[in-house]
Scaffold this active site. Sequence first.
Site, PDB file in Angstrom:
ATOM      1  N   GLY A 239      25.856   2.681  12.483  1.00 31.77           N
ATOM      2  CA  GLY A 239      25.471   2.004  11.244  1.00 31.77           C
ATOM      3  C   GLY A 239      25.250   0.517  11.317  1.00 31.77           C
ATOM      4  O   GLY A 239      24.666  -0.055  10.391  1.00 31.77           O
ATOM      5  N   GLU A 273      29.172   5.494  17.208  1.00 30.27           N
ATOM      6  CA  GLU A 273      27.882   6.189  17.324  1.00 30.27           C
ATOM      7  C   GLU A 273      26.726   5.257  16.961  1.00 30.27           C
ATOM      8  O   GLU A 273      25.962   5.529  16.032  1.00 30.27           O
ATOM      9  CB  GLU A 273      27.862   7.403  16.388  1.00 30.27           C
ATOM     10  CG  GLU A 273      28.982   8.403  16.605  1.00 30.27           C
ATOM     11  CD  GLU A 273      29.031   9.476  15.509  1.00 30.27           C
ATOM     12  OE1 GLU A 273      28.245   9.393  14.541  1.00 30.27           O
ATOM     13  OE2 GLU A 273      29.858  10.383  15.625  1.00 30.27           O
ATOM     14  N   PRO A 274      26.574   4.153  17.685  1.00 29.58           N
ATOM     15  CA  PRO A 274      25.497   3.229  17.316  1.00 29.58           C
ATOM     16  C   PRO A 274      24.133   3.764  17.733  1.00 29.58           C
ATOM     17  O   PRO A 274      23.989   4.398  18.775  1.00 29.58           O
ATOM     18  CB  PRO A 274      25.834   1.973  18.129  1.00 29.58           C
ATOM     19  CG  PRO A 274      26.500   2.508  19.362  1.00 29.58           C
ATOM     20  CD  PRO A 274      27.274   3.720  18.906  1.00 29.58           C
ATOM     21  N   GLY A 275      23.140   3.503  16.921  1.00 26.48           N
ATOM     22  CA  GLY A 275      21.766   3.873  17.255  1.00 26.48           C
ATOM     23  C   GLY A 275      20.876   2.656  17.149  1.00 26.48           C
ATOM     24  O   GLY A 275      20.495   2.029  18.129  1.00 26.48           O
ATOM     25  N   ARG A 276      20.613   2.282  15.888  1.00 28.18           N
ATOM     26  CA  ARG A 276      19.681   1.188  15.598  1.00 28.18           C
ATOM     27  C   ARG A 276      20.014  -0.114  16.346  1.00 28.18           C
ATOM     28  O   ARG A 276      19.123  -0.763  16.880  1.00 28.18           O
ATOM     29  CB  ARG A 276      19.722   0.922  14.084  1.00 28.18           C
ATOM     30  CG  ARG A 276      18.666  -0.014  13.573  1.00 28.18           C
ATOM     31  CD  ARG A 276      18.944  -0.348  12.105  1.00 28.18           C
ATOM     32  NE  ARG A 276      19.178   0.826  11.308  1.00 28.18           N
ATOM     33  CZ  ARG A 276      18.240   1.513  10.668  1.00 28.18           C
ATOM     34  NH1 ARG A 276      16.990   1.109  10.720  1.00 28.18           N
ATOM     35  NH2 ARG A 276      18.547   2.580   9.947  1.00 28.18           N
ATOM     36  N   ARG A 312       8.799   4.184   8.561  1.00 23.31           N
ATOM     37  CA  ARG A 312       9.812   3.387   7.858  1.00 23.31           C
ATOM     38  C   ARG A 312       9.252   2.549   6.699  1.00 23.31           C
ATOM     39  O   ARG A 312       9.840   2.554   5.618  1.00 23.31           O
ATOM     40  CB  ARG A 312      10.604   2.504   8.836  1.00 23.31           C
ATOM     41  CG  ARG A 312      11.374   3.315   9.894  1.00 23.31           C
ATOM     42  CD  ARG A 312      12.332   2.442  10.694  1.00 23.31           C
ATOM     43  NE  ARG A 312      13.417   1.960   9.884  1.00 23.31           N
ATOM     44  CZ  ARG A 312      13.518   0.743   9.420  1.00 23.31           C
ATOM     45  NH1 ARG A 312      12.608  -0.156   9.689  1.00 23.31           N
ATOM     46  NH2 ARG A 312      14.538   0.407   8.662  1.00 23.31           N
ATOM     47  N   CYS A 342      -4.556   9.553   5.353  1.00 21.63           N
ATOM     48  CA  CYS A 342      -5.088   9.693   3.997  1.00 21.63           C
ATOM     49  C   CYS A 342      -3.977   9.733   2.954  1.00 21.63           C
ATOM     50  O   CYS A 342      -3.726  10.771   2.338  1.00 21.63           O
ATOM     51  CB  CYS A 342      -5.954  10.935   3.916  1.00 21.63           C
ATOM     52  SG  CYS A 342      -7.356  10.784   4.996  1.00 21.63           S
ATOM     53  N   GLU A 343      -3.267   8.653   2.804  1.00 15.80           N
ATOM     54  CA  GLU A 343      -2.218   8.485   1.796  1.00 15.80           C
ATOM     55  C   GLU A 343      -2.213   7.007   1.432  1.00 15.80           C
ATOM     56  O   GLU A 343      -2.276   6.149   2.328  1.00 15.80           O
ATOM     57  CB  GLU A 343      -0.825   8.803   2.369  1.00 15.80           C
ATOM     58  CG  GLU A 343      -0.597  10.198   2.856  1.00 15.80           C
ATOM     59  CD  GLU A 343      -0.378  11.222   1.744  1.00 15.80           C
ATOM     60  OE1 GLU A 343      -0.094  10.810   0.607  1.00 15.80           O
ATOM     61  OE2 GLU A 343      -0.514  12.415   2.022  1.00 15.80           O
ATOM     62  N   TYR A 371      14.224   4.827  15.018  1.00 11.64           N
ATOM     63  CA  TYR A 371      13.629   5.597  13.919  1.00 11.64           C
ATOM     64  C   TYR A 371      12.115   5.333  13.834  1.00 11.64           C
ATOM     65  O   TYR A 371      11.538   5.327  12.751  1.00 11.64           O
ATOM     66  CB  TYR A 371      14.341   5.296  12.586  1.00 11.64           C
ATOM     67  CG  TYR A 371      15.839   5.491  12.716  1.00 11.64           C
ATOM     68  CD1 TYR A 371      16.371   6.777  12.770  1.00 11.64           C
ATOM     69  CD2 TYR A 371      16.716   4.415  12.846  1.00 11.64           C
ATOM     70  CE1 TYR A 371      17.738   6.972  12.949  1.00 11.64           C
ATOM     71  CE2 TYR A 371      18.074   4.606  13.024  1.00 11.64           C
ATOM     72  CZ  TYR A 371      18.576   5.881  13.069  1.00 11.64           C
ATOM     73  OH  TYR A 371      19.914   6.083  13.249  1.00 11.64           O
TER      74      TYR A 371
HETATM   75  C1  LIG Z   1      26.398  10.737  11.917  1.00  5.78           C
HETATM   76  C2  LIG Z   1      25.607   9.553  12.321  1.00  5.78           C
HETATM   77  N1  LIG Z   1      26.028   8.820  13.357  1.00  5.78           N
HETATM   78  C3  LIG Z   1      25.331   7.735  13.788  1.00  5.78           C
HETATM   79  C4  LIG Z   1      24.162   7.344  13.151  1.00  5.78           C
HETATM   80  C5  LIG Z   1      23.425   6.167  13.701  1.00  5.78           C
HETATM   81  O1  LIG Z   1      23.272   5.181  12.772  1.00  5.78           O
HETATM   82  P1  LIG Z   1      22.641   3.785  13.191  1.00  5.78           P
HETATM   83  O2  LIG Z   1      21.346   4.053  13.847  1.00  5.78           O
HETATM   84  O3  LIG Z   1      22.485   3.061  11.914  1.00  5.78           O
HETATM   85  O4  LIG Z   1      23.615   3.119  14.106  1.00  5.78           O
HETATM   86  C6  LIG Z   1      23.694   8.068  12.053  1.00  5.78           C
HETATM   87  C7  LIG Z   1      22.471   7.649  11.349  1.00  5.78           C
HETATM   88  O5  LIG Z   1      22.196   7.940  10.251  1.00  5.78           O
HETATM   89  C8  LIG Z   1      24.436   9.215  11.639  1.00  5.78           C
HETATM   90  O6  LIG Z   1      24.012   9.951  10.600  1.00  5.78           O
END
Ligand SMILES: Cc1ncc(COP(=O)(O)O)c(C=O)c1O
Length: 419
Positions: A239, A273-276, A312, A342-343, A371
């Site tokens: 998050g 659980e970092p992604g972004r 996004r 076409c939107e 994303y």
């Molecule tokens: C369960 C869970 N973990 C981790 C993430 C990764 O979030 P972020 O990309 O914001 O770090 C998400 C994204 O929605 C999620 O749903």
Amino acid sequence: MHFFEYKDHQLQCEGIPVEKIAEQVGTPFYLYSYHTLVRHFTVFDDAFKGIPHLVCYSAKANSNLALLRLFTNLGGGVDVVSGGELYRALRGGAAPEKIVFSGVGKREDEIEDALRAGILMFNVESSQELHAINQVAGRIGKKAAVAIRVNPDIDPKTHPYISTGLKQNKFGIDILRAPAAYRLASQLPHLKIVGIDCHIGSQLIEVEPVIEALRRLKQLVEDLRKEGMEIRYLDLGGGLGITYEDEEPPHPIEYASTILEGIRGFGCTLILEPGRVIVGNAGVLVSKVLYTKENEEKRFVIVDAGMNDLVRPSYYGSYHQILPVKEETREEVEADVVGPVCESSDFLAKGRKLPNLRSGELIAVMSAGAYGFSMSTNYNSRPRIAEVLVRDDQMSVIRQRENYEDLVRGEEIPEFLIR
Ligand SMILES: Cc1ncc(COP(=O)(O)O)c(C=O)c1O
């Protein structure tokens, strides 16, 4: 921090001019910087080094096999939310014992695959899911390690579509009902309780909601321990936000130090659980201006990347900085940067002051590593675009551009329509 910079008025990714890559792979394409990815992962991971922890990169942000391998090489685990992501994580070389499986709607076949692979734990989101996992584990003679994903009812102060820890959200089990879910889990013979989990939302700019979630989770863990349940893993989800425009999210070190204060000595291995924050600013979308046109009200810059490639802006109203690949002094004009789909919602920027862009030139849509490709689709029968990874002066196409044959793969015209 990232390694996309102008050199001699040409935008470069690490040691290669973006224009050169475009000449080789065509446009549009996603472009990722190896050293940015490594730096982001390492800074994040190191920030937690004071305590036992595991960084499970969230595959949904960008699940290309090359990226999964990169983070695996750095010692990371993976957070998956589907059988497909589990497959990718394993194909990318992730250690099964470093994989956590989240998501509200796990199917039996997905549960079975995860059990057979030997993942670290399921983050379980309902009592019925506990029964389902127990039943599958029993059928195949395994014991399933589970954590309950708790919904702590906390406002993460982000976009409503990416808030996940409020009562009105579908995610997790309400914190007041969680003790009952744990009691149920402790009675199911093929389950083993190992952890607790939450994820309150994405693109978080403030750390306080996470700290409040941690406080509520710890209280629950203490209550569960009194009932004799052992909680070894505390998963705080992902998050942490990034700067797209002028947001000022906490630096990972600041984010980590506040969390560390709250968890040190608590007797749990921390999972994140970092992604972004890892991939967001490590990738850009490169596109070519096809045409420009204007009416009395507006100027449009029509580019060859659309909402199917990067959803996004139209989905969340998100901001992405747009840079011309060739830097030159020119007048600024206000324009909508739109795609070919076409939107009317197919735009990358609205009413944006930009250098006066010309037909045929390249632009870079910044901060598109998270994303971006992973949410892309074939809408309007547009093949999904190529992905390129650059390391110093080396480039590698880590996903080929799809072709028209790919578009119709699996489709069939039934016998009764053939005449
Ligand atoms: C369960 C869970 N973990 C981790 C993430 C990764 O979030 P972020 O990309 O914001 O770090 C998400 C994204 O929605 C999620 O749903």
